[in-house]
Design a protein around this motif. Sequence first.
Motif, short mmCIF file in Angstrom:
data_model
loop_
_atom_site.label_atom_id
_atom_site.label_comp_id
_atom_site.label_asym_id
_atom_site.label_seq_id
_atom_site.Cartn_x
_atom_site.Cartn_y
_atom_site.Cartn_z
N GLY A 297 0.86 -1.19 0.00
CA GLY A 297 0.00 0.00 0.00
C GLY A 297 0.89 1.23 0.00
N THR A 298 0.60 2.14 0.90
CA THR A 298 1.40 3.37 0.98
C THR A 298 2.88 3.05 1.21
N THR A 299 3.17 2.09 2.06
CA THR A 299 4.59 1.84 2.34
C THR A 299 5.30 1.18 1.15
N TYR A 300 4.53 0.57 0.24
CA TYR A 300 5.16 0.14 -1.01
C TYR A 300 5.56 1.38 -1.82
N ILE A 341 9.42 -1.44 5.44
CA ILE A 341 8.86 -0.17 5.91
C ILE A 341 7.41 -0.39 6.32
N SER A 342 7.09 0.06 7.53
CA SER A 342 5.72 -0.17 8.01
C SER A 342 5.37 0.84 9.10
N GLN A 343 4.22 1.43 8.98
CA GLN A 343 3.72 2.31 10.03
C GLN A 343 3.38 1.49 11.27
N SER A 344 2.54 0.47 11.08
CA SER A 344 2.03 -0.29 12.24
C SER A 344 3.05 -1.27 12.81
N GLY A 345 3.94 -1.75 11.93
CA GLY A 345 4.88 -2.79 12.37
C GLY A 345 4.21 -4.14 12.51
N GLU A 346 2.96 -4.26 12.04
CA GLU A 346 2.22 -5.51 12.22
C GLU A 346 1.68 -6.06 10.91
N THR A 347 1.83 -5.36 9.81
CA THR A 347 1.20 -5.79 8.56
C THR A 347 1.66 -7.19 8.19
N PHE A 348 0.70 -8.08 8.02
CA PHE A 348 1.01 -9.50 7.85
C PHE A 348 2.01 -9.74 6.71
N ILE A 394 -6.12 6.20 6.94
CA ILE A 394 -5.30 6.56 5.79
C ILE A 394 -3.95 7.12 6.25
N SER A 395 -2.90 6.56 5.73
CA SER A 395 -1.58 6.99 6.18
C SER A 395 -1.15 8.30 5.50
N THR A 396 -0.72 9.25 6.30
CA THR A 396 -0.21 10.51 5.73
C THR A 396 1.15 10.84 6.35
N LEU A 480 -3.64 6.85 -4.58
CA LEU A 480 -4.15 5.94 -3.54
C LEU A 480 -4.93 6.74 -2.49
N LYS A 481 -4.37 7.91 -2.09
CA LYS A 481 -5.08 8.73 -1.10
C LYS A 481 -6.46 9.09 -1.63
N MET A 482 -6.51 9.50 -2.89
CA MET A 482 -7.78 9.92 -3.49
C MET A 482 -8.79 8.76 -3.47
N LYS A 483 -8.33 7.58 -3.91
CA LYS A 483 -9.23 6.42 -3.96
C LYS A 483 -9.77 6.07 -2.58
N GLU A 484 -8.86 5.97 -1.62
CA GLU A 484 -9.23 5.48 -0.30
C GLU A 484 -10.29 6.34 0.35
N VAL A 485 -10.09 7.66 0.25
CA VAL A 485 -10.92 8.52 1.09
C VAL A 485 -12.13 9.07 0.34
C1 F6R Z 1 -2.92 3.66 2.90
C2 F6R Z 1 -2.56 2.79 4.00
C3 F6R Z 1 -2.20 1.38 3.70
C4 F6R Z 1 -0.96 0.99 4.52
C5 F6R Z 1 -0.62 -0.48 4.33
C6 F6R Z 1 0.63 -0.86 5.08
O1 F6R Z 1 -3.25 4.95 3.34
O2 F6R Z 1 -2.57 3.20 5.12
O3 F6R Z 1 -1.99 1.18 2.35
O4 F6R Z 1 0.10 1.79 4.11
O5 F6R Z 1 -1.69 -1.27 4.77
O6 F6R Z 1 0.50 -0.63 6.45
P1 F6R Z 1 1.74 -0.49 7.41
O7 F6R Z 1 2.49 0.73 7.01
O8 F6R Z 1 1.14 -0.37 8.77
O9 F6R Z 1 2.56 -1.72 7.25
#
Ligand code: F6R
Length: 604
Positions: A297-300, A341-348, A394-396, A480-485
């Motif tokens: 997603g965003t982190t890609y 790269i991951s915001q949550s650190g949990e993405t499967f 949505i990640s910003t 992606l931002k536009m689509k999601e929201v």
């Molecule tokens: C888009 C969004 C998702 C995350 C994706 C990865 O706004 O939030 O595409 O970027 O699910 O999540 P993380 O970064 O938590 O691994």
Amino acid sequence: MCGIVGVVGKTEIAPILVESLCRLEYRGYDSCGVATLNSVGVEVRKDVGFVQEVAYRQKFASAHGGLGIAHTRWATHGGVTRENAHPHLSCDGTFAVAHNGIISNHEILRRELRGLGHRFSSETDTEVFPHIVEEIHRSGISVEEAFVRALRRLEGSFAIAMISSRDPEKIYCARQRSPLVLGIDSGRHFFVGSDVNAFLHFTRRAVVLEDGEYAVLSRDGYFVRAIADGRTRSKPIMEINWSLGETEKAGYRHYMEKEIWEQPDVIRRAMEVSQKEIVAVARLMRAAKRNVLVGVGTTYYVSLFGQYLFAGLAGEFSPAFSSDESGELLMMDRETLLLAISQSGETFDTLQTIRQAKADGARTAAIVNVPGSSMTREAEIVIHQNSGPEICVISTKAAMAQMLLLMRMALELGYLRQHPPAMENLDLLREIMELPDLVETMLRNQQLQIRDLAHRFSNRRNWFYLGRGLYTPIALESALKMKEVTYLHAEGMAAGFLKHGTLSLIDEETPCVFLIPPKEAKDLYDLTMGSVAEVRARRGKVIAFAFESGGGKFDEEVILPKASVWLAPLLHLVAGQVLAYETALVLGRNIDRPRSLAKSVTVS
Ligand code: F6R
């Protein structure tokens, strides 16, 4: 995907459960429920809808009891119905369970339990669990033993919280490949939650459960043991340095707006990450034969941005992969470094990629936002981006910090390799220190203009976002931002790709948002302007995010504050976020919790 919370304390806990549930709602929001233990036994209230709505309708806050669990759901197994909402009960109603994850052998277990006379009231995989515990407990063993033996029957992933009137003083919880954290508010409350947001409003002291561990919480304390052999584990308590204020909307209409406006500060924090840590990753990259970037997603798109940075600043080809596809494509060995790269650190998918890399002998590093998350424990080197909680689905702001950290790494790697562009851009670090002001200026000066665009164009069904080179990942991310929201169709693409097929879609109804580089990036600028001309020739509407006027070459132009070639895309990033936000506002969308989406996708 789903959010779990459990609380045990010395007072009525229902109001605390509701508050915690609201704070976890971003993890899933199609239905929710609470179960408390009181003199009557286990009491469950649940229904379909957003937390505040259901909590009001079902009077969650008036459920009695000094301990309880709650759940906010994002449906995977079974539709969005009251029956499928958690917590789920055993036949006799003495065990109540909330679960996040997927129990992959649930069909076999269900058949077996049916044969033993159990009746099910939902279609969920979760519901098998309270029935197994009930069945095992019949043999006269303790609830703890029944809980552990039931856990051993499960395949797949789970974060589970359970209460039982057969042992009314305790909350049982366990973790296997789905996150679970304990919150320690000694003397008052003990919490279990899917993440620290479940209890940050009470305590910042957390204990992270590892895969294969279970915990038992009571009013007087907690202990952690291994599911496999029951051995007690001693666990460190970590202090979460997020403040409660960071989890509030603080006067903004939405978390998305707040998080967009927090970016100046987030940039400063990304610059405070110690150079030693950046150097450590850059050295690993230099030592490796192959460097691979991964996110989803965003982190890609952040990784893709990194790919351009490493190529441009360090002369290093470091391909970016989307972690959901990496199983098919990534070849890893001892000479590979995987940077996740991951915001949550949990993405499967990303977590799995790290695990696979380790199994193949590769080195691993990660840029992560959430402290104590799985990736912070599983990657060899971790850069904590320290962007604070990102609550909007949505990640910003997290993406902004990640891009800057990658820029610092690319610069360092280029420096180690004495790569000329890095040597010529040593000033970049100083320039980044000015970026917070530029972003703030941009937000102050251009928000109204972007709002006006949103009003005039929100009725368009199809959007394109186009850029070249380093600007391409930003175009993809902005789409992606536009689509999601907004739920509008938006495609991001390298502008040069347009004439190889997509141009057939461009007509006077199609807004094409062009990310125009500063003129100093002459080649990129000229190429981008060539694509602008192609779109205009098909009567497409060119909306330019540019650094100077196009003198009539654009239909609409938003002039951003001047920035250097490397930093300019980050201003485009913010402009794209604002356009998506403002368009969603016009369309009346559910901005912080868009339909069908959940933050932190912890299942495959
Ligand atoms: C888009 C969004 C998702 C995350 C994706 C990865 O706004 O939030 O595409 O970027 O699910 O999540 P993380 O970064 O938590 O691994």
